[in-house]
Design a protein around this motif. Structure first.
Motif, PDB file in Angstrom:
ATOM      1  N   VAL A 413      -1.999   2.604   5.536  1.00 14.96           N
ATOM      2  CA  VAL A 413      -3.318   1.981   5.629  1.00 14.96           C
ATOM      3  C   VAL A 413      -3.269   0.809   6.597  1.00 14.96           C
ATOM      4  O   VAL A 413      -2.208   0.202   6.800  1.00 14.96           O
ATOM      5  N   CYS A 414      -4.405   0.495   7.212  1.00 13.38           N
ATOM      6  CA  CYS A 414      -4.480  -0.679   8.083  1.00 13.38           C
ATOM      7  C   CYS A 414      -5.912  -1.205   8.117  1.00 13.38           C
ATOM      8  O   CYS A 414      -6.858  -0.495   7.766  1.00 13.38           O
ATOM      9  N   GLY A 415      -6.050  -2.438   8.544  1.00 13.53           N
ATOM     10  CA  GLY A 415      -7.376  -3.041   8.690  1.00 13.53           C
ATOM     11  C   GLY A 415      -8.059  -3.294   7.364  1.00 13.53           C
ATOM     12  O   GLY A 415      -7.408  -3.435   6.317  1.00 13.53           O
ATOM     13  N   CYS A 416      -9.388  -3.313   7.406  1.00 10.60           N
ATOM     14  CA  CYS A 416     -10.184  -3.668   6.229  1.00 10.60           C
ATOM     15  C   CYS A 416     -10.176  -2.600   5.147  1.00 10.60           C
ATOM     16  O   CYS A 416     -10.765  -2.805   4.084  1.00 10.60           O
ATOM     17  N   ALA A 417      -9.529  -1.465   5.381  1.00  6.63           N
ATOM     18  CA  ALA A 417      -9.329  -0.506   4.297  1.00  6.63           C
ATOM     19  C   ALA A 417      -8.394  -1.110   3.247  1.00  6.63           C
ATOM     20  O   ALA A 417      -8.490  -0.815   2.060  1.00  6.63           O
ATOM     21  N   GLN A 418      -7.470  -1.985   3.704  1.00  5.81           N
ATOM     22  CA  GLN A 418      -6.542  -2.646   2.786  1.00  5.81           C
ATOM     23  C   GLN A 418      -7.146  -3.905   2.173  1.00  5.81           C
ATOM     24  O   GLN A 418      -6.879  -4.256   1.040  1.00  5.81           O
ATOM     25  N   GLY A 419      -8.000  -4.597   2.924  1.00  5.18           N
ATOM     26  CA  GLY A 419      -8.625  -5.825   2.461  1.00  5.18           C
ATOM     27  C   GLY A 419      -9.271  -6.541   3.628  1.00  5.18           C
ATOM     28  O   GLY A 419      -9.041  -6.188   4.790  1.00  5.18           O
ATOM     29  N   PRO A 420     -10.098  -7.543   3.379  1.00  4.19           N
ATOM     30  CA  PRO A 420     -10.789  -8.248   4.470  1.00  4.19           C
ATOM     31  C   PRO A 420      -9.811  -8.891   5.447  1.00  4.19           C
ATOM     32  O   PRO A 420      -8.859  -9.557   5.034  1.00  4.19           O
ATOM     33  N   MET A 421     -10.035  -8.652   6.729  1.00  2.00           N
ATOM     34  CA  MET A 421      -9.210  -9.299   7.762  1.00  2.00           C
ATOM     35  C   MET A 421      -9.956  -9.261   9.086  1.00  2.00           C
ATOM     36  O   MET A 421     -10.875  -8.454   9.266  1.00  2.00           O
ATOM     37  N   ASP A 422      -9.551 -10.122  10.014  1.00  2.00           N
ATOM     38  CA  ASP A 422     -10.247 -10.197  11.293  1.00  2.00           C
ATOM     39  C   ASP A 422      -9.643  -9.218  12.300  1.00  2.00           C
ATOM     40  O   ASP A 422      -8.708  -8.469  11.990  1.00  2.00           O
ATOM     41  N   ILE A 423     -10.183  -9.215  13.508  1.00  2.21           N
ATOM     42  CA  ILE A 423      -9.802  -8.212  14.506  1.00  2.21           C
ATOM     43  C   ILE A 423      -8.327  -8.310  14.916  1.00  2.21           C
ATOM     44  O   ILE A 423      -7.625  -7.293  14.920  1.00  2.21           O
ATOM     45  N   PRO A 424      -7.792  -9.497  15.286  1.00  8.87           N
ATOM     46  CA  PRO A 424      -6.380  -9.540  15.712  1.00  8.87           C
ATOM     47  C   PRO A 424      -5.423  -9.001  14.647  1.00  8.87           C
ATOM     48  O   PRO A 424      -4.499  -8.252  14.960  1.00  8.87           O
ATOM     49  N   GLU A 425      -5.668  -9.364  13.391  1.00  9.05           N
ATOM     50  CA  GLU A 425      -4.798  -8.891  12.312  1.00  9.05           C
ATOM     51  C   GLU A 425      -4.954  -7.385  12.109  1.00  9.05           C
ATOM     52  O   GLU A 425      -3.980  -6.674  11.870  1.00  9.05           O
ATOM     53  N   SER A 426      -6.186  -6.883  12.239  1.00  6.94           N
ATOM     54  CA  SER A 426      -6.420  -5.442  12.094  1.00  6.94           C
ATOM     55  C   SER A 426      -5.701  -4.659  13.189  1.00  6.94           C
ATOM     56  O   SER A 426      -5.102  -3.610  12.937  1.00  6.94           O
ATOM     57  N   VAL A 427      -5.761  -5.173  14.429  1.00  8.63           N
ATOM     58  CA  VAL A 427      -5.091  -4.503  15.549  1.00  8.63           C
ATOM     59  C   VAL A 427      -3.576  -4.506  15.348  1.00  8.63           C
ATOM     60  O   VAL A 427      -2.901  -3.491  15.575  1.00  8.63           O
ATOM     61  N   ALA A 428      -3.033  -5.633  14.892  1.00  7.98           N
ATOM     62  CA  ALA A 428      -1.590  -5.717  14.643  1.00  7.98           C
ATOM     63  C   ALA A 428      -1.180  -4.738  13.548  1.00  7.98           C
ATOM     64  O   ALA A 428      -0.153  -4.057  13.654  1.00  7.98           O
ATOM     65  N   GLN A 429      -1.987  -4.658  12.504  1.00  8.36           N
ATOM     66  CA  GLN A 429      -1.687  -3.719  11.415  1.00  8.36           C
ATOM     67  C   GLN A 429      -1.765  -2.274  11.895  1.00  8.36           C
ATOM     68  O   GLN A 429      -0.992  -1.420  11.463  1.00  8.36           O
ATOM     69  N   ALA A 430      -2.732  -1.985  12.768  1.00  9.77           N
ATOM     70  CA  ALA A 430      -2.870  -0.623  13.291  1.00  9.77           C
ATOM     71  C   ALA A 430      -1.612  -0.201  14.045  1.00  9.77           C
ATOM     72  O   ALA A 430      -1.123   0.924  13.893  1.00  9.77           O
ATOM     73  N   SER A 431      -1.063  -1.111  14.846  1.00 10.09           N
ATOM     74  CA  SER A 431       0.182  -0.822  15.559  1.00 10.09           C
ATOM     75  C   SER A 431       1.327  -0.591  14.577  1.00 10.09           C
ATOM     76  O   SER A 431       2.149   0.328  14.749  1.00 10.09           O
ATOM     77  N   SER A 432       1.377  -1.405  13.539  1.00 10.91           N
ATOM     78  CA  SER A 432       2.431  -1.271  12.532  1.00 10.91           C
ATOM     79  C   SER A 432       2.296   0.048  11.778  1.00 10.91           C
ATOM     80  O   SER A 432       3.294   0.728  11.505  1.00 10.91           O
ATOM     81  N   ALA A 433       1.045   0.414  11.425  1.00  9.21           N
ATOM     82  CA  ALA A 433       0.816   1.664  10.699  1.00  9.21           C
ATOM     83  C   ALA A 433       1.205   2.861  11.552  1.00  9.21           C
ATOM     84  O   ALA A 433       1.781   3.843  11.050  1.00  9.21           O
ATOM     85  N   ALA A 434       0.923   2.793  12.859  1.00 13.16           N
ATOM     86  CA  ALA A 434       1.312   3.870  13.773  1.00 13.16           C
ATOM     87  C   ALA A 434       2.833   3.992  13.830  1.00 13.16           C
ATOM     88  O   ALA A 434       3.388   5.105  13.868  1.00 13.16           O
ATOM     89  N   ALA A 435       3.519   2.848  13.817  1.00  9.49           N
ATOM     90  CA  ALA A 435       4.991   2.858  13.833  1.00  9.49           C
ATOM     91  C   ALA A 435       5.540   3.459  12.539  1.00  9.49           C
ATOM     92  O   ALA A 435       6.512   4.231  12.562  1.00  9.49           O
TER      93      ALA A 435
END
Length: 452
Positions: A413-435
């Motif tokens: 999971v990444c971004g606001c599906a996990q919980g409220p967060m802003d764009i930079p954190e969502s983008v960082a999580q997306a990269s981590s989730a892809a990894a």
């Protein structure tokens, strides 16, 4: 997004829904329903001729209901694939059973297909990443803020669309009350034009003025002549429309864009009645919107009402201070109790200042509600479909020490599906989730390559 659409190893299934997920980590089977657009994606060039000629208008959901769109439309300008979709429910041809077909007639690419059906797509994947986004809290359940009956009280998302150059006002801060007045004036002008034409035809046909006919009917000298009665009724209706139209036109001519803004923080969040959690990004979002509004018009001033302004992030505190110094932003520490309205449709904010310990009130041109970030409406259904757990607030449950892992192996999971967060954190999580997904898929590929 353009790079994603062009990438040879990415298969983008837009306008689709996941219907079934089975299997296990490394070997998931996913059934997806690709919805009918009634437009052939391979043929559509995105020229827009169809939307230009389409006669049917409906509410534009993307612009938060502040504007209208055609029955055939692009959901938003930068959408990928850049093709049009027919809204079957409002389309005259598909939804109303009427003869129309205008879009098909003007489409030079022959992309319109009224017979198109939904189709099912079967996918075999090794890992799944959930990036479902979020919904915006509905502030109408807080009656004291007047969202559903005070026109110039808007949500942050609606205000974002008003600020956008591609939005319903082309980036001008026109007040919703003035936009509604403009629509009303347009409707009255159409009615006035129609009535004027009918009355003029009657005057030319009978060689007398409408005023004479009205006087005859009122005095009773017209007798039981139904034609004269109908004529008099039309003439009086025309007079009534003119009496309403003139002051409305003057009021519309005197209207100006919003200059004095109020932002109300924590609407629906940090509130035990609705959502106990902090929505994380609202504070900085309000500061950003206030700064952009001031960039559009240097006369704009903003007051941000908050209990705490949580500028959590690198450079956020400096950004907040810069807004106060350079963008005419005032930070008011106090909880807003109620919003009322004066005769000019100006919202009046009633609040308790925690610094002066007084109950104060102030009129603004527009009030912006920083609404909470809540789980998407289909989150519970999707979680059941995927077999993953949700936490108490309705977001996807993750391991505190592995914040991308859901309760099911191979689903991340990444971004606001996990919980409220802003764009930079969502983008960082997306990269981590892809990894994390790559960690699952890469060994399987290596095994398959070795076997071959």
């Amino acid at each position: 997004m353009l790079d994603v659409g062009r990438h040879p190893h990415i298969n983008l299934l837009a306008y689709s829904e996941v219907e079934e997920v089975s299997g296990e980590v490394g070997n998931f089977k996913v059934r997806v329903r690709s919805k009918a657009r009634y437009v052939n994606e391979d043929l559509c060039t995105g020229c827009g001729s169809c939307a230009e000629k389409c006669p049917t208008m409906t509410v534009d959901v993307y612009n938060a209901g502040l504007g209208n769109r055609k029955a055939i439309y692009k959901y938003f300008p930068q959408g990928i694939p850049s093709v049009y979709t027919i809204d079957a429910e409002v389309c005259r041809q598909l939804g109303q059973g009427k003869k129309c077909g205008v879009c098909a007639k003007v489409c030079q690419a022959n992309a319109i297909d009224y017979e198109q059906k939904d189709r099912e797509v079967e996918l075999e994947v090794g890992a799944i990443v959930l990036a479902t986004g979020y919904d915006v809290f509905d502030p109408s359940v807080i009656p004291e803020y007047g969202y559903d009956h005070i026109p110039n009280v808007v949500t942050a998302l609606e205000f974002e669309r008003l600020l956008s150059a591609s939005g319903p006002t082309a980036g001008h801060l026109d007040r919703p009350s003035d936009l509604a007045l403009e629509v009303e004036v347009e409707d009255l002008e159409k009615e006035h034009k129609k009535l004027s034409r009918q009355v003029k035809q009657l005057e030319e046909k009978h060689g007398k003025s409408s005023a004479e006919v009205v006087e005859q009917v009122k005095s009773g000298s017209a007798g039981d002549d139904k034609d004269l009665s109908n004529w008099a009724s039309l003439a009086e209706k025309l007079n009534g429309v003119e009496a309403r139209l003139d002051p409305m036109k003057k009021k519309l001519a005197a209207a100006r864009s919003a200059k004095k803004l109020a932002f109300i923080q924590c609407v629906g969040s940090r509130d035990f009645r609705f959502n106990k959690f902090c929505s994380s990004y609202c504070c900085m979002h309000s500061v950003k919107e206030a700064m952009i509004a001031n960039e559009h018009d240097n006369e704009v001033s903003s007051s941000i009402f908050c209990m705490d302004l949580r500028a959590v992030g690198r450079g956020f505190e400096e950004y907040k201070l810069r807004g106060g110094k350079q963008s005419n932003i005032r930070y008011v520490r106090g909880r807003v109790a109620e919003i009322t309205e004066d005769e000019a449709h100006n919202p009046i904010v009633w609040y308790e200042s925690t610094t002066s310990r007084q109950v104060l009130h102030e009129a603004f041109d527009m009030v912006v509600l920083a609404t909470a970030c809540v789980p998407t409406a289909g989150a519970a259904k999707l979680a059941e479909l995927l077999g993953v757990e949700l936490e108490s607030n309705g977001f996807v449950k993750t391991d505190p020490l592995a914040p991308l892992n859901t309760s099911r192996d191979g689903i991340f999971v990444c971004g606001c599906a996990q919980g409220p967060m802003d764009i930079p954190e969502s983008v960082a999580q997306a990269s981590s989730a892809a990894a994390r997904a790559a960690e699952v898929v890469a060994p399987a590929r290596q095994t398959a390559a070795a076997a071959s």
